[in-house]
Every structure is written in C-alpha cells, then in structure tokens.
Design an enzyme around this catalytic site. Structure first.
Site, PDB file in Angstrom:
ATOM      1  N   TYR A   1      32.457  41.876  38.527  1.00 61.63           N
ATOM      2  CA  TYR A   1      33.261  42.459  37.441  1.00 61.63           C
ATOM      3  C   TYR A   1      33.427  41.526  36.242  1.00 61.63           C
ATOM      4  O   TYR A   1      34.418  41.628  35.514  1.00 61.63           O
ATOM      5  CB  TYR A   1      34.636  42.917  37.961  1.00 61.63           C
ATOM      6  CG  TYR A   1      34.521  43.864  39.123  1.00 61.63           C
ATOM      7  CD1 TYR A   1      34.031  45.155  38.937  1.00 61.63           C
ATOM      8  CD2 TYR A   1      34.875  43.475  40.413  1.00 61.63           C
ATOM      9  CE1 TYR A   1      33.888  46.028  40.015  1.00 61.63           C
ATOM     10  CE2 TYR A   1      34.736  44.346  41.494  1.00 61.63           C
ATOM     11  CZ  TYR A   1      34.247  45.619  41.283  1.00 61.63           C
ATOM     12  OH  TYR A   1      34.112  46.476  42.344  1.00 61.63           O
TER      13      TYR A   1
ATOM     14  N   ARG B   1      32.868  43.330  45.319  1.00 58.34           N
ATOM     15  CA  ARG B   1      33.337  41.983  45.015  1.00 58.34           C
ATOM     16  C   ARG B   1      33.008  40.971  46.120  1.00 58.34           C
ATOM     17  O   ARG B   1      32.583  39.853  45.837  1.00 58.34           O
ATOM     18  CB  ARG B   1      34.864  42.026  44.823  1.00 58.34           C
ATOM     19  CG  ARG B   1      35.472  40.752  44.297  1.00 58.34           C
ATOM     20  CD  ARG B   1      37.003  40.786  44.436  1.00 58.34           C
ATOM     21  NE  ARG B   1      37.579  41.994  43.871  1.00 58.34           N
ATOM     22  CZ  ARG B   1      37.925  42.136  42.604  1.00 58.34           C
ATOM     23  NH1 ARG B   1      37.758  41.158  41.761  1.00 58.34           N
ATOM     24  NH2 ARG B   1      38.450  43.271  42.191  1.00 58.34           N
TER      25      ARG B   1
ATOM     26  N   ARG C   1      38.468  39.930  32.701  1.00 53.55           N
ATOM     27  CA  ARG C   1      39.483  40.090  33.749  1.00 53.55           C
ATOM     28  C   ARG C   1      40.804  39.360  33.477  1.00 53.55           C
ATOM     29  O   ARG C   1      41.874  39.939  33.725  1.00 53.55           O
ATOM     30  CB  ARG C   1      38.907  39.726  35.122  1.00 53.55           C
ATOM     31  CG  ARG C   1      37.752  40.666  35.535  1.00 53.55           C
ATOM     32  CD  ARG C   1      37.271  40.424  36.954  1.00 53.55           C
ATOM     33  NE  ARG C   1      38.260  40.794  37.945  1.00 53.55           N
ATOM     34  CZ  ARG C   1      39.008  39.925  38.595  1.00 53.55           C
ATOM     35  NH1 ARG C   1      38.889  38.628  38.395  1.00 53.55           N
ATOM     36  NH2 ARG C   1      39.910  40.351  39.471  1.00 53.55           N
TER      37      ARG C   1
ATOM     38  N   GLU D   1      31.958  49.879  51.697  1.00 56.75           N
ATOM     39  CA  GLU D   1      31.384  49.812  50.349  1.00 56.75           C
ATOM     40  C   GLU D   1      31.827  48.545  49.627  1.00 56.75           C
ATOM     41  O   GLU D   1      32.509  48.609  48.611  1.00 56.75           O
ATOM     42  CB  GLU D   1      31.867  50.997  49.515  1.00 56.75           C
ATOM     43  CG  GLU D   1      31.632  52.341  50.135  1.00 56.75           C
ATOM     44  CD  GLU D   1      32.243  53.468  49.329  1.00 56.75           C
ATOM     45  OE1 GLU D   1      31.627  54.534  49.287  1.00 56.75           O
ATOM     46  OE2 GLU D   1      33.327  53.274  48.725  1.00 56.75           O
ATOM     47  N   PRO D   2      31.453  47.384  50.116  1.00 57.12           N
ATOM     48  CA  PRO D   2      31.897  46.160  49.450  1.00 57.12           C
ATOM     49  C   PRO D   2      31.152  45.919  48.143  1.00 57.12           C
ATOM     50  O   PRO D   2      29.947  46.172  48.047  1.00 57.12           O
ATOM     51  CB  PRO D   2      31.540  45.069  50.463  1.00 57.12           C
ATOM     52  CG  PRO D   2      30.390  45.641  51.242  1.00 57.12           C
ATOM     53  CD  PRO D   2      30.624  47.121  51.304  1.00 57.12           C
TER      54      PRO D   2
ATOM     55  N   GLY E   1      36.870  46.838  48.680  1.00 60.73           N
ATOM     56  CA  GLY E   1      38.176  46.259  48.391  1.00 60.73           C
ATOM     57  C   GLY E   1      38.456  44.914  49.019  1.00 60.73           C
ATOM     58  O   GLY E   1      39.528  44.347  48.803  1.00 60.73           O
TER      59      GLY E   1
ATOM     60  N   TYR F   1      43.624  42.112  33.553  1.00 64.43           N
ATOM     61  CA  TYR F   1      44.545  42.169  34.698  1.00 64.43           C
ATOM     62  C   TYR F   1      45.369  40.913  34.879  1.00 64.43           C
ATOM     63  O   TYR F   1      45.972  40.740  35.938  1.00 64.43           O
ATOM     64  CB  TYR F   1      43.823  42.305  36.042  1.00 64.43           C
ATOM     65  CG  TYR F   1      42.587  43.109  36.185  1.00 64.43           C
ATOM     66  CD1 TYR F   1      42.581  44.482  35.950  1.00 64.43           C
ATOM     67  CD2 TYR F   1      41.422  42.508  36.671  1.00 64.43           C
ATOM     68  CE1 TYR F   1      41.430  45.215  36.174  1.00 64.43           C
ATOM     69  CE2 TYR F   1      40.272  43.254  36.897  1.00 64.43           C
ATOM     70  CZ  TYR F   1      40.280  44.608  36.639  1.00 64.43           C
ATOM     71  OH  TYR F   1      39.159  45.333  36.871  1.00 64.43           O
TER      72      TYR F   1
ATOM     73  N   CYS G   1      37.967  36.477  18.658  1.00 62.43           N
ATOM     74  CA  CYS G   1      39.093  36.518  17.731  1.00 62.43           C
ATOM     75  C   CYS G   1      40.253  37.329  18.276  1.00 62.43           C
ATOM     76  O   CYS G   1      40.592  38.398  17.754  1.00 62.43           O
ATOM     77  CB  CYS G   1      38.629  37.040  16.390  1.00 62.43           C
ATOM     78  SG  CYS G   1      37.443  35.908  15.672  1.00 62.43           S
ATOM     79  N   GLU G   2      40.826  36.846  19.355  1.00 57.60           N
ATOM     80  CA  GLU G   2      41.997  37.448  19.997  1.00 57.60           C
ATOM     81  C   GLU G   2      42.796  36.297  20.576  1.00 57.60           C
ATOM     82  O   GLU G   2      42.225  35.449  21.265  1.00 57.60           O
ATOM     83  CB  GLU G   2      41.586  38.330  21.187  1.00 57.60           C
ATOM     84  CG  GLU G   2      40.695  39.492  20.876  1.00 57.60           C
ATOM     85  CD  GLU G   2      41.435  40.681  20.298  1.00 57.60           C
ATOM     86  OE1 GLU G   2      42.611  40.881  20.664  1.00 57.60           O
ATOM     87  OE2 GLU G   2      40.846  41.396  19.479  1.00 57.60           O
TER      88      GLU G   2
END
Ligand code: PLP
Length: 460
Positions: A393, A296, A333, A293-294, A251, A337, A364-365
């Site tokens: 990610y 990112r 991402r 537990e890294p 995190g 988010y 196409c969005e």
C-alpha cells in the site's frame, strides 16, 4: 534492530544490505526514491501460508490480494508460488492477464464492479466472482442472459461477501466488517439470506460459499472468530446452499515499527484455523474449504523505500526537519491513516542514534511527513534513509502529485538486483496531457482500445 527481516542486514562497511545488495549501490544504480523488495522474504511468507495450512490438513486456497502491490513481476511470483490472485478492478485484471496468470485462479472483488469489468471477467473465465451487492447481482444476471460467458454451459462460481457485524481492532479506514460498511451484504438484517435466494434463481451462477474480510492490519484471531460465530449462529436461518468455501479474507498485520508487536503469520493463522475448526465442529457443520486473501503480510515487510536526504532545517528547541526526495507521493499512509514508520540511516547504519528528527517529504503539503520522530545518527545532506515495511500500500497508492515521477521498483535476491518497474520520466508524467491548441476535440478511443482488444481475444 528488529525490523531487519528476511535477508536484510548491515554489511561490514556499515551499509544496509538487502538480498545481498548494498543500499548505496542500489541508490547509485537505480536512483532514489527507490522501492526495494527482498524477493526471498516474499516467497518465504507465501510458503508459510502453504506450510501451516497443509499441516493443519484443511482444504484451502490462498489468494494474493494484489491491490497491496500490483505489478507484473509480483503477479508472476504469485503464480510461481502456487497462489490464487485477488483483483479488485479491470486494471488489476488486465495486469493479471498480461502476466499470464491462469484466469481460473483469479478471484474478482469490488463493491462497484462496472458492467464492463464484469464482462471482462466473464469473458476471461475468471474463477470466482465475489458478489458484493444486489445491483452487481442484477448486472451479472443480465450479462449472462445476453450470453457474455466464455465457459459455454459452465456456471460461474460466486461467493457472497457478507459483513458479519464485527469491529476489527484497527484503524476505521481499514475496518470493513461492521454493519455500517460500504462492502458486502449485511448478515444481521437478512441481506445475506436474500442474496442467497437471488443467486439460486440464476441457473448460470453457482453459489460456492461465503466471504468475509473484516479489515486490515489485525493482530489477533478474535475478530475472525467472532465473525465466524455470528455466521454459524445465523446459518439455520439462511436458505439451504452448498457451503463449500468459507473465505476469511486477509488482514494479517505486520510490524511497521519496533513498537508494533505483530504475531508471526504462523501464530495468527493457526489460531484462526484451529478456532474455526472447533466452532464448526461444535455447531455440527462440516468444515468448508478455508480461503485466505493476504496482501500486506505477503509483501509488506519485504519492501523498503530508499530516499536521499536533501535539505535539513533546524528549529532550535522544537525539531529538526530532514527532507527526503520523495514523500506522500510514494507513501500516502502516514498522511492518510497516521501510519507510523521507522527509518535507518542506510549508509551509516551502525552509527549510534544521537538525535530525533522529523523525516519530511518534498511535496507542498505540511502534512507530508513520513516519520514524526525518527531516532538517527547525525544526518547530513546526501545520506540515504531507508524506511522498512513499506512493501504494501505504498507504491500501490503512489501518485504524481506535484508532478513527481513515480519511483522505480527493484527485486533483490542472492546479490542480484532486477528492475521490475522502471522509474517514470518527466515525459511519462505528461504523456496524457493534450494541448489546448490541439485541433481535434480528442476522444477516449485510445483508452477503450485495451478492453476492446481483450474482448476480441487478444489476451484470452
Ligand atoms: C484489501 C483486501 C484484502 C487484503 O488485505 P491485507 O490487509 O492486505 O491482507 C483481502 N481481501 C479483501 C476483500 C480486501 O479488500
């Protein structure tokens, strides 16, 4: 330009250079979009974890949460750098096996591990299974009763994942420590106590401790320490168990833009470790081994995405759209988010920024916008745009939406670029399609062969 981390800099031709290789050369040689990883920076991040934890004199383990970027070369690097490995699926386990990662250093996570995945993990002798829920506990117990275990007579190490009931100060989609979460046993309602009792009834399982992961992209120790306080407060009400490991999850946040003020890993890690030490001492408990537990924070800042500019559309008085040759298929991402990024004009990186443009993808969005407002020099078709801090990610969540082939990935170091994932071809994109006129009905045999072969010991 504060996002020039690690070896990245602007060379004397005014071109972004990473690992000693200029971005325009990389784009010519490997095409675009292209993921470029500064290998030295990844290694430096890992070494920071080791250095700080060793200096603090704690018993520790650092596992790379490979879901952030799970490819063979990265798993090999993790092994070279003395990391353990977190996996969350059969596919990640399989990646670890083909990379030769020692199974005893693999930690297996997930809120819905299938029987087949658990079987795979047991057969392979995975070091620790982080049990998430009661159904999984039953599945594990049943598999062990049936004799699915490669370590004859050796119990399987398990940690119990708990949700401590704290809210990490981050986006709701990446917050995982609150009671109302799909992950883990809830501490407040007594599920952790019940889970401890159940594990202790299964002699083939050895409970070694507890796990928590409160979320991702976190900038301060407060949430971790609040979670530890909750846990220590609840300890007297939990059944006796040997508390050898406290896994604090990952995190650790990084800066994706100049506006984000992420603390260095050293600072956050020291705040957490010292805070945890003090709280255990105050409560009168021996300090267990601390596991991290890294994901990112190991790969995020080391990764760049290089795009080629195509169309440019002006809406006078509204905005200028600069379209690149990738988008939400290689970085979901922003759409998922609302994640923010910045961009650099990689081929003319010293020119002053004179315009604010919207960097859009080619999918196409309408939501396929990578950067809402990027300050750049005048952009022309054919220019190269580099987006920093896309190492985590992005490739890992990439898709073939609009049947775009996934980009290639290169590791750069000391002036050398190494292709570690080749670009997909159109043939790759259609490789699983079957024609309506195929004369059999098809079967899933090919897919299940992988696991079958593994269980027969091919990769054991
Ligand atoms: C995703 C995840 C991590 C890694 O999170 P980062 O924010 O990438 O460091 C660690 N542990 C667990 C259980 C996870 O789900």
């Amino acid at each position: 330009m504060p996002l020039l981390k690690g070896t990245s800099h602007i060379n004397d031709r005014g071109v972004l250079t990473i690992g000693g290789v200029a971005a325009d050369r990389l784009a010519e040689r490997f095409g675009t979009p292209l993921f470029v990883y500064d290998e030295a920076l990844i290694r430096e991040r890992v070494r920071t974890f080791h250095r700080v934890l060793q200096a603090e004199g704690v018993d520790y383990d650092v596992a790379y949460a490979c879901k952030a970027f799970c490819i063979r070369a990265m798993v090999e690097l993790a092994q070279e750098e003395g990391l353990s490995l977190d996996v969350v699926s059969g596919g990640e386990l399989y990646t670890a096996f083909i990379s030769g990662f020692p199974p005893e250093r693999i930690h297996f996570h997930g809120n819905n591990k299938s029987v087949e995945e658990l079987e795979l993990a047991l057969q392979a002798g995975v070091g620790t299974i982080i049990v998430d829920n009661f159904v999984e506990l039953e599945r594990l117990a049943a598999l062990i009763r049936e004799g699915t275990c490669s370590r004859q007579g050796q119990p399987v190490n398990v940690l119990l994942r708990m949700t401590p009931g704290v809210h990490a100060d981050t986006h709701a989609y990446i917050s995982t420590g609150q009671e109302d979460s799909k992950f883990g046993f809830d501490l407040g309602s007594g599920q952790v106590a019940e889970a401890i009792r159940r594990v202790q009834e299964i002699p083939e399982l050895r409970l070694t401790g507890l796990h928590m992961h409160i979320g991702s992209q976190i900038f301060s120790a407060a949430g971790y320490l609040a979670a530890v306080e909750r846990l220590l407060g609840a300890l007297p009400s939990l059944p006796q168990f040997s508390f050898d490991v406290l896994n604090l999850g990952g995190g650790f946040g990084i800066a994706h833009t100049e506006a984000e003020d992420a603390p260095p890993i050293e600072t956050l890690l020291l705040d957490i470790v010292r805070g945890v030490k003090a709280r255990f001492a105050d409560a009168g408990y021996a300090l267990p081994a601390l596991w991290f537990e890294p994901g990112r924070s190991i790969v995020g800042e080391a990764g760049w995405t290089l795009y080629r500019v195509g169309s440019i559309k002006d809406l006078p008085g509204v905005r200028r759209y600069v379209a690149v040759d990738g988008g939400m298929s290689d970085n979901i991402r922003p759409a998922l988010y609302g994640a923010r990024y910045t961009a650099l004009l990689a081929n003319r990186a010293r020119e002053a920024a004179t315009e604010t443009v919207t960097v859009a993808g080619k999918l196409c969005e309408s939501g396929d916008v990578l950067i809402e407002a990027a300050d750049l020099p005048p952009v022309r078709p054919g220019d190269l745009i580099a987006v920093p801090a896309t190492g985590a990610y992005a490739f890992a969540m990439s898709s073939n939406y609009n049947r775009l082939p996934r980009p290639a990935v290169v590791f750069v170091r000391n002036g050398k670029a190494r292709l570690v994932v080749r670009r997909e071809t159109y043939a790759d994109v259609v490789r699983f399609d079957r024609s309506l006129s195929a004369d059999d009905e098809g079967s899933e045999d090919e897919a299940s062969d992988d696991v079958g072969a593994f269980l027969k010991g091919e990769w054991g």
